[in-house]
Design a protein around this motif. Structure first.
Motif, short mmCIF file in Angstrom:
data_model
loop_
_atom_site.label_atom_id
_atom_site.label_comp_id
_atom_site.label_asym_id
_atom_site.label_seq_id
_atom_site.Cartn_x
_atom_site.Cartn_y
_atom_site.Cartn_z
N ARG A 35 -4.12 -14.32 -7.74
CA ARG A 35 -4.07 -13.87 -6.34
C ARG A 35 -2.99 -12.82 -6.14
NH1 ARG A 35 -4.49 -19.66 -3.30
NH2 ARG A 35 -6.74 -19.90 -3.52
N GLU A 36 -1.83 -13.04 -6.74
CA GLU A 36 -0.74 -12.07 -6.60
C GLU A 36 -1.12 -10.73 -7.22
OE1 GLU A 36 2.83 -13.62 -8.31
OE2 GLU A 36 2.81 -15.42 -7.04
N ARG A 37 -1.73 -10.76 -8.38
CA ARG A 37 -2.12 -9.52 -9.05
C ARG A 37 -3.19 -8.78 -8.26
NH1 ARG A 37 -3.43 -11.53 -14.93
NH2 ARG A 37 -4.07 -9.38 -15.22
N MET A 38 -4.15 -9.52 -7.70
CA MET A 38 -5.20 -8.88 -6.91
C MET A 38 -4.63 -8.28 -5.63
SD MET A 38 -8.50 -11.32 -7.49
CE MET A 38 -9.54 -10.28 -6.50
N ALA A 39 -3.68 -8.97 -5.01
CA ALA A 39 -3.06 -8.43 -3.79
C ALA A 39 -2.30 -7.14 -4.11
CB ALA A 39 -2.12 -9.46 -3.19
N ARG A 40 -1.64 -7.12 -5.24
CA ARG A 40 -0.93 -5.90 -5.65
C ARG A 40 -1.91 -4.75 -5.86
NH1 ARG A 40 1.70 -7.54 -10.47
NH2 ARG A 40 2.72 -9.04 -9.13
N LEU A 41 -3.03 -5.01 -6.53
CA LEU A 41 -4.03 -3.97 -6.74
C LEU A 41 -4.65 -3.52 -5.42
CD1 LEU A 41 -5.87 -5.25 -9.92
CD2 LEU A 41 -4.52 -3.19 -9.70
N GLU A 42 -4.87 -4.47 -4.53
CA GLU A 42 -5.44 -4.14 -3.22
C GLU A 42 -4.49 -3.22 -2.46
OE1 GLU A 42 -6.76 -6.52 0.81
OE2 GLU A 42 -6.73 -7.59 -1.10
N GLY A 43 -3.20 -3.50 -2.52
CA GLY A 43 -2.22 -2.64 -1.86
C GLY A 43 -2.20 -1.25 -2.46
N LEU A 44 -2.29 -1.16 -3.77
CA LEU A 44 -2.33 0.15 -4.42
C LEU A 44 -3.58 0.93 -4.01
CD1 LEU A 44 -1.15 -0.77 -8.03
CD2 LEU A 44 0.11 0.56 -6.33
N PHE A 45 -4.70 0.23 -3.94
CA PHE A 45 -5.95 0.88 -3.57
C PHE A 45 -5.91 1.36 -2.12
CE2 PHE A 45 -10.42 0.82 -2.18
CZ PHE A 45 -10.93 1.75 -3.08
#
Length: 55
Positions: A35-45
């Protein structure tokens, strides 16, 4: 000293339960990390798409 079938069954149930308990704890930890990694990627996107709109 003989181990009765009831005692053997109880020991097997407790062993299986402990094994499943450990696996579920490990899965919760890994899901939290995912979840943390996906949230980080979502923020970058989101940052990337907002940057494109500004041009």
């Amino acid at each position: 000293m003989e181990i009765t079938a009831d005692m053997l069954t109880l020991a097997a149930i407790v062993g299986i339960w402990a094994f499943l308990w450990k696996i579920s704890g490990d899965m919760r930890k890994e899901i939290g990390e995912l979840r943390e990694r996906m949230a980080r990627l979502e923020g970058l996107f989101e940052g990337f798409t907002n940057q494109e709109k500004g041009k």
